[in-house]
Design an enzyme around this catalytic site. Structure first.
Site, PDB file in Angstrom:
ATOM      1  N   GLY A  46     -29.277 -76.376 109.260  1.00 25.22           N
ATOM      2  CA  GLY A  46     -27.837 -76.294 109.868  1.00 25.22           C
ATOM      3  C   GLY A  46     -28.019 -77.325 110.858  1.00 25.22           C
ATOM      4  N   GLN A  51     -24.548 -81.929 118.147  1.00 23.62           N
ATOM      5  CA  GLN A  51     -25.857 -82.577 117.658  1.00 23.62           C
ATOM      6  C   GLN A  51     -25.620 -83.713 117.291  1.00 23.62           C
ATOM      7  OE1 GLN A  51     -27.318 -78.859 115.354  1.00 23.62           O
ATOM      8  NE2 GLN A  51     -29.240 -79.803 116.066  1.00 23.62           N
ATOM      9  N   CYS A  88     -35.391 -76.886 115.789  1.00 23.36           N
ATOM     10  CA  CYS A  88     -34.131 -77.193 116.146  1.00 23.36           C
ATOM     11  C   CYS A  88     -34.386 -78.864 115.869  1.00 23.36           C
ATOM     12  CB  CYS A  88     -33.509 -76.955 117.373  1.00 23.36           C
ATOM     13  SG  CYS A  88     -31.984 -77.680 117.539  1.00 23.36           S
ATOM     14  N   LEU A  89     -33.361 -79.609 115.115  1.00 24.81           N
ATOM     15  CA  LEU A  89     -33.418 -80.938 114.876  1.00 24.81           C
ATOM     16  C   LEU A  89     -33.240 -81.775 116.331  1.00 24.81           C
ATOM     17  CD1 LEU A  89     -31.375 -81.401 111.539  1.00 24.81           C
ATOM     18  CD2 LEU A  89     -33.803 -81.312 111.914  1.00 24.81           C
ATOM     19  N   HIS A 130     -27.687 -69.511 115.395  1.00 22.94           N
ATOM     20  CA  HIS A 130     -28.602 -70.465 116.124  1.00 22.94           C
ATOM     21  C   HIS A 130     -27.476 -71.392 116.308  1.00 22.94           C
ATOM     22  CE1 HIS A 130     -31.860 -73.515 116.247  1.00 22.94           C
ATOM     23  NE2 HIS A 130     -30.833 -74.464 116.299  1.00 22.94           N
ATOM     24  N   GLU A 131     -26.723 -71.757 115.189  1.00 26.98           N
ATOM     25  CA  GLU A 131     -25.597 -73.061 115.129  1.00 26.98           C
ATOM     26  C   GLU A 131     -24.466 -72.474 116.105  1.00 26.98           C
ATOM     27  OE1 GLU A 131     -26.652 -75.949 114.157  1.00 26.98           O
ATOM     28  OE2 GLU A 131     -28.187 -75.134 112.989  1.00 26.98           O
ATOM     29  N   HIS A 134     -25.096 -73.448 119.681  1.00 27.79           N
ATOM     30  CA  HIS A 134     -24.884 -74.843 120.021  1.00 27.79           C
ATOM     31  C   HIS A 134     -23.726 -75.003 120.600  1.00 27.79           C
ATOM     32  CE1 HIS A 134     -28.583 -76.941 119.088  1.00 27.79           C
ATOM     33  NE2 HIS A 134     -28.675 -76.407 117.887  1.00 27.79           N
TER      34      HIS A 134
END
Length: 156
Positions: A46, A51, A88-89, A130-131, A134
């Site tokens: 995701g 991000q 996480c990226l 999770h997303e 953000h």
């Protein structure tokens, strides 16, 4: 299409509550296309707008062959629990266990502004939560119950 730079932990945009998307135009479509390409290259599941430097309420997910675009998402109902390993990226080389819902029903708009509802389980439910976090300025490290040494993951 273009690969976008993924913003890393420490940048204030990752801690900012994002604003709703109100314009569904070619600029948004291009950004979504770029995000898909960026996520493919990063081999993630995701990616949320902050991000890649945009303080707007949307994210994308790649679950197998399914590519999901969730604009102005609202979580309607969650159930069950799963204790899962997460990364996480935007937080490279940090991994940890979190408790997430095992089932998640959400409502969102597509790239043309049309509303839809979807229910996902397991990894899909984890990713939505999770997303969506953000978009409210939260990172997974805020809810980690136990961090894992990345070297231990490589041995497994």
């Amino acid at each position: 299409m273009a690969i976008r730079k993924i913003i890393k932990e420490g940048d204030p945009i990752l801690r900012t509550k994002c604003r709703p998307v109100t314009v569904f135009d070619e600029k948004l479509h291009q950004l979504l296309d770029d995000m898909h390409e960026t996520l493919d290259k990063a081999e993630g599941v995701g990616l949320a707008a902050p991000q890649v430097g945009y303080c707007r309420r949307f994210f994308i997910m790649h679950l197998g062959d399914m590519r999901i675009e969730a604009i102005n998402p609202e979580i309607k109902k969650v159930s069950g629990k799963q204790y899962v390993l997460e990364g996480c990226l935007s937080v490279p080389n940090k991994w940890g266990y979190v408790t997430r819902p095992n089932k998640c029903k959400f409502r969102a708009q597509n790239r043309n502004g049309e509303w839809y509802e979807m229910t996902l389980t397991a990894l899909g439910a984890q990713c939505v939560c999770h997303e969506k976090a953000h978009l409210d300025g939260q990172l997974f490290i805020d809810v980690v119950e136990e961090f894992v040494d990345p070297e231990e993951l490589e041995k497994a």
